[in-house]
Design a protein around this motif. Structure first.
Motif, short mmCIF file in Angstrom:
data_model
loop_
_atom_site.label_atom_id
_atom_site.label_comp_id
_atom_site.label_asym_id
_atom_site.label_seq_id
_atom_site.Cartn_x
_atom_site.Cartn_y
_atom_site.Cartn_z
N UNK A 115 13.42 -24.74 15.70
CA UNK A 115 12.54 -23.92 16.23
C UNK A 115 11.22 -23.69 15.25
N UNK A 116 11.39 -23.91 13.88
CA UNK A 116 10.11 -23.58 13.03
C UNK A 116 9.40 -24.92 13.34
N UNK A 117 9.72 -25.85 14.04
CA UNK A 117 8.84 -27.16 14.13
C UNK A 117 9.20 -28.35 13.03
N UNK A 118 10.08 -27.92 12.13
CA UNK A 118 10.55 -28.95 11.28
C UNK A 118 11.18 -29.92 12.06
N UNK A 119 11.24 -31.27 11.56
CA UNK A 119 12.24 -32.27 12.15
C UNK A 119 13.19 -32.76 11.41
N UNK A 120 14.43 -33.27 11.99
CA UNK A 120 15.38 -33.85 11.33
C UNK A 120 15.78 -35.07 12.24
N UNK A 121 16.31 -36.04 11.63
CA UNK A 121 16.96 -37.22 12.53
C UNK A 121 18.65 -37.18 12.27
N UNK B 211 31.47 -43.99 18.96
CA UNK B 211 30.40 -43.98 18.34
C UNK B 211 30.82 -43.07 16.97
N UNK B 212 30.11 -43.15 15.86
CA UNK B 212 30.29 -42.33 14.73
C UNK B 212 28.71 -41.68 14.86
N UNK B 213 28.87 -40.57 14.45
CA UNK B 213 27.43 -39.76 14.20
C UNK B 213 27.12 -39.53 12.89
N UNK B 214 25.94 -39.80 12.48
CA UNK B 214 25.37 -39.46 11.16
C UNK B 214 24.51 -38.23 11.28
N UNK B 215 25.06 -37.29 10.78
CA UNK B 215 24.15 -35.85 11.00
C UNK B 215 23.40 -35.58 9.67
N UNK B 216 22.23 -34.88 9.63
CA UNK B 216 21.46 -34.47 8.67
C UNK B 216 21.83 -32.99 8.15
N UNK B 217 21.76 -32.70 6.83
CA UNK B 217 22.25 -31.43 6.47
C UNK B 217 20.99 -30.68 6.03
N UNK B 218 20.08 -31.14 5.57
CA UNK B 218 18.80 -30.44 5.14
C UNK B 218 17.70 -31.09 5.83
N UNK B 219 16.42 -30.36 5.86
CA UNK B 219 15.25 -30.84 6.14
C UNK B 219 14.74 -31.39 4.74
N UNK B 220 14.46 -32.59 4.81
CA UNK B 220 14.19 -33.52 3.53
C UNK B 220 15.33 -33.41 2.36
N UNK C 36 30.53 -41.18 26.34
CA UNK C 36 30.39 -40.03 25.38
C UNK C 36 31.60 -39.86 24.41
N UNK C 37 32.06 -40.85 23.62
CA UNK C 37 32.96 -40.60 22.68
C UNK C 37 32.40 -40.48 21.24
N UNK C 38 32.34 -39.72 20.58
CA UNK C 38 31.89 -39.58 19.25
C UNK C 38 33.18 -39.26 18.42
N UNK C 39 33.73 -40.09 17.96
CA UNK C 39 35.12 -39.94 17.01
C UNK C 39 35.02 -39.60 15.64
N UNK C 40 33.83 -40.11 14.89
CA UNK C 40 33.73 -39.88 13.65
C UNK C 40 32.60 -39.14 13.52
N UNK C 41 32.39 -38.29 12.40
CA UNK C 41 31.43 -37.47 11.92
C UNK C 41 31.12 -37.81 10.50
N UNK C 42 29.90 -38.38 9.92
CA UNK C 42 29.58 -38.45 8.76
C UNK C 42 28.44 -37.63 8.37
N UNK C 43 28.52 -36.84 7.29
CA UNK C 43 27.54 -36.10 6.72
C UNK C 43 26.48 -37.02 5.84
N UNK C 44 25.75 -37.98 6.17
CA UNK C 44 25.18 -39.12 5.59
C UNK C 44 23.81 -39.38 6.06
N UNK C 45 23.20 -38.33 6.69
CA UNK C 45 21.80 -38.43 7.17
C UNK C 45 21.07 -37.79 6.04
#
Ligand code: SAH
Length: 345
Positions: free
Chosen positions: A85-91, A101-110, A153-162
């Motif tokens: 919303x504040x125009x920051x971007x994450x991947x 699929x596993x999904x690799x999530x980001x937890x912070x901007x930078x 659309x099968x995301x079976x694992x979540x990793x906080x490694x972004x």
């Protein structure tokens, strides 16, 4: 301002309904609708009129928007750039295995950790992500798959490694985990979620008390304090020796183990002596080692060792009977591999 529905875990949402003298059955309806069915439209069926009005007046259901999608032509990895919303971007990255699929999530901007080998660290920390922004990465990626790769659309694992250090944003990450785990919603198993940390001790201590069932990956990268200081500056404040003591106290289930990640950097931490020392400090622990050949990024000054060196390193660890995997590089053609995420480019 309306509160994001996706910032609340199940019991938070039930409590809000009760506090407002509404029937709390709407909580399971909404969790099922948004997290199990992953519907885009707002849920309206089967909800009492007064609850519905309250929910519509008080909650926001918007999610981070997909700005850009890059699909690897090599291996079906997908990298999303989300606009907040504040125009920051994450991947966020979808990592394929078979048709799942596993999904690799980001937890912070930078990120504030400033590790010398990581592209994200070069960005500095802009801010923490909210729970809804983390849950939103998952929901939006799922919907993208439903639309673009129907049936997959099968995301079976979540990793906080972004991007980011998840234990440096503990409360919001913990709540996101609770939402993923909830039986009323996505119902993802404890063992299917992994949080990766550079060794941020205050977060690790809370972890062992508050979310011990979720898997932990520790970015180790060197068994020698001096070398680790060079790679991971917070090692000066929280040295490996102390980090390992805290990690050792985390209660593990029978089939549970800690993953130790080890980036292999040419002529820096890839010698048989490094492997030997690593084997010695992990020997006898419920450990699993992930060797990650260094992934280059623009202006990085490290290099990836050759395959022979990597195999030799692995062979030493096997003598210590520690299961070791060389992590294949996925998505590197779209800069989606470990350490290549940098949404500022
Ligand atoms: N901050 C967390 C999670 C993000 S990084 C952590 O440090 O664990 C996820 C993994 O990618 C970590 O093991 C990290 O050390 C690794 N990584 C970072 N940059 C890399 C690079 N250039 N090549 C290979 N792996 C990298």
């Amino acid at each position: 301002m309306k509160q994001s529905f996706y910032d609340l875990n199940f019991s938070d949402f039930e409590t809000v309904l009760r506090q407002n003298d509404l029937n709390d059955s709407a909580a399971s309806l909404l969790f099922n609708w948004h997290y199990k069915k992953k519907e885009k439209a707002q849920c309206t069926t089967n909800i009492a009129k007064d609850s519905l009005v309250f929910i519509q007046d008080n909650f926001d259901f918007s999610l981070p928007e997909i700005d850009t999608v890059q699909e690897s032509t090599k291996d079906r990895s997908v990298k999303f750039l989300f606009r907040l919303k504040d125009d920051h971007k994450v991947e966020t990255v979808l990592i394929p295995f078979q048709k799942k699929y596993s999904i690799c999530l980001s937890s912070q901007v930078g990120c504030a950790m400033n590790c010398s080998f990581c592209f994200t660290g070069k960005q500095g920390l802009k801010r923490n992500l909210t729970t809804s922004e983390m849950v939103g990465q998952f929901l939006q990626a799922w919907r993208w798959l439903a639309q673009n790769r129907p049936g997959e659309e099968r995301i079976l694992n979540i990793v906080f490694m972004g991007q980011g250090e998840p234990l440096h944003n503990f409360d919001a990450v913990k709540k996101a985990c609770e939402i993923f785990l909830s039986q009323h919603g996505a119902s993802i198993g404890f063992q299917k979620i992994t949080i990766s940390t550079a060794g941020y001790i205050p977060g690790l201590k809370r972890w062992s008390q508050e979310i011990p069932g979720v898997n932990l990956a520790l970015s180790l990268h060197s068994p020698f304090e001096e070398k680790r200081n060079e790679l991971i500056p917070i090692n000066k404040k929280y040295p490996l020796d102390e980090v390992l003591k805290v990690v050792d106290q985390i209660p593990l289930g029978k089939k549970q183990f800690i993953t130790y990640e080890y980036i292999l950097i040419k002529d820096f931490n890839d010698s048989p002596e490094d492997a030997e020392k690593l084997g010695m400090i992990l020997f006898g622990k419920s450990a699993y080692i992930n060797l990650i050949p260094f992934n280059p990024f623009p202006d990085s000054h490290y290099q990836c060792p050759g395959l022979d060196t990597i195999e030799q390193f692995k062979a030493v660890l096997e003598r210590f009977k520690i299961p070791t995997l060389i992590r294949g590089t996925k998505g590197d053609d779209v800069l989606a591999a470990c350490g290549q995420l940098n949404s500022k480019q």
